[in-house]
Structures are given as C-alpha cells and as structure tokens.
Motif scaffolding. Structure first.
Motif, PDB file in Angstrom:
ATOM      1  N   VAL A  10     -82.283 -17.445 -88.149  1.00 51.71           N
ATOM      2  CA  VAL A  10     -81.133 -16.621 -88.166  1.00 51.71           C
ATOM      3  C   VAL A  10     -81.476 -15.495 -88.863  1.00 51.71           C
ATOM      4  O   VAL A  10     -82.364 -15.373 -89.759  1.00 51.71           O
ATOM      5  N   GLN A  11     -80.934 -14.398 -88.306  1.00 57.17           N
ATOM      6  CA  GLN A  11     -81.205 -12.861 -88.871  1.00 57.17           C
ATOM      7  C   GLN A  11     -80.179 -12.992 -90.461  1.00 57.17           C
ATOM      8  O   GLN A  11     -79.339 -13.526 -90.773  1.00 57.17           O
ATOM      9  N   ALA A  12     -81.121 -11.927 -90.990  1.00 59.70           N
ATOM     10  CA  ALA A  12     -80.219 -11.680 -92.401  1.00 59.70           C
ATOM     11  C   ALA A  12     -78.835 -11.224 -92.052  1.00 59.70           C
ATOM     12  O   ALA A  12     -78.526 -10.441 -91.269  1.00 59.70           O
ATOM     13  N   GLY A  13     -77.954 -11.859 -93.081  1.00 59.39           N
ATOM     14  CA  GLY A  13     -76.676 -11.565 -92.931  1.00 59.39           C
ATOM     15  C   GLY A  13     -75.974 -12.656 -92.071  1.00 59.39           C
ATOM     16  O   GLY A  13     -74.672 -12.694 -91.781  1.00 59.39           O
ATOM     17  N   GLY A  14     -76.567 -13.576 -91.493  1.00 58.15           N
ATOM     18  CA  GLY A  14     -75.880 -14.388 -90.726  1.00 58.15           C
ATOM     19  C   GLY A  14     -75.459 -15.794 -91.110  1.00 58.15           C
ATOM     20  O   GLY A  14     -75.390 -15.650 -92.529  1.00 58.15           O
ATOM     21  N   PHE A  15     -75.170 -16.487 -90.484  1.00 57.53           N
ATOM     22  CA  PHE A  15     -74.671 -17.827 -90.949  1.00 57.53           C
ATOM     23  C   PHE A  15     -75.233 -18.999 -90.259  1.00 57.53           C
ATOM     24  O   PHE A  15     -75.671 -18.960 -88.982  1.00 57.53           O
ATOM     25  N   LEU A  16     -75.184 -20.085 -91.204  1.00 54.38           N
ATOM     26  CA  LEU A  16     -75.646 -21.584 -90.658  1.00 54.38           C
ATOM     27  C   LEU A  16     -74.791 -22.600 -91.327  1.00 54.38           C
ATOM     28  O   LEU A  16     -74.354 -22.245 -92.567  1.00 54.38           O
TER      29      LEU A  16
END
Length: 121
Positions: A10-16
């Motif tokens: 996931v990219q920085a700032g993203g969610f998982l």
C-alpha cells in the motif's frame, strides 16, 4: 490456531485491514494482540484487546492511526490501519493469551504466522 491475513502493498497514507482468525478452539475468552517485526529489528508490540473488547492498548507509534477490534462470534480479531507510513512496513503477527497483561509482553501462549505489510513512500 491463529491465522493472520490481509497484508499487502500500500502507498503511504493508505489503509489496510488485517484479520486474525482463530480455529480449533474458541478464543472468545482470551486477550489478543498484534505484534510486528521489521527486517533487522526485534518484534514489537502494536495493539492488544481484552476478551470483551472493553479494554485496548496501543503502542505510541500507532496510537490514533490503528484500531484493534474483535468479533467473538466469528472468532476473529482485526487491526484497522490508517495513515500508513513506510516505517509501518513489517510482518504482523497475532497472539492470544488468557491474560491481557501477559499477551502485551509478547509471551502469550498462542501465535499465528505473520502477514506482510509493505508501505511504499
């Protein structure tokens, strides 16, 4: 037996959202926790939750960004990870023990295999 899943890139700032599904026995009356380990670093505590979800604990580095929860009916624990940073990159493990005070120390009786989370900058 504990099975962690949900990791990915996931990219920085993203969610998982990570899941830890229990099988073979019920963990509804156990405290559970998430730990993580980055390459070259020791395993560190991330978050923990008691059996009833009335009490949670977070590492300072994830407080305000991560949320731990559980669904005892599904015998599953979750970790919602928001505003991800590259330094969150690690293998995430779930653990369980009868006592919250024990599971937060990393000495819990039950451990799942890890799921890899990679956060790109």
């Amino acid at each position: 037996q504990l099975q962690a899943s949900g990791g990915g890139l996931v990219q920085a700032g993203g969610f998982l959202r990570l899941s830890c599904a229990a099988s073979g026995r019920t963990f509804s009356n156990y405290a559970m926790a998430w730990f993580r380990q980055s390459p070259g670093k020791e395993r560190e505590f991330v978050a923990a939750i008691n059996w009833s979800a009335s009490t949670t604990r977070y590492a300072g580095s994830v407080k305000g960004r991560f949320t731990i929860s559980r669904d005892n009916g599904k015998n599953t624990m979750y970790l919602y990870m928001n505003s991800l940073k590259p330094e969150d990159t690690a293998i995430y493990y779930c653990a369980a023990d009868s006592q919250l005070s024990t599971v937060v120390t990393g000495t819990g009786n039950y451990w799942g295999q890890g799921t890899l989370v990679t956060v790109s900058s």
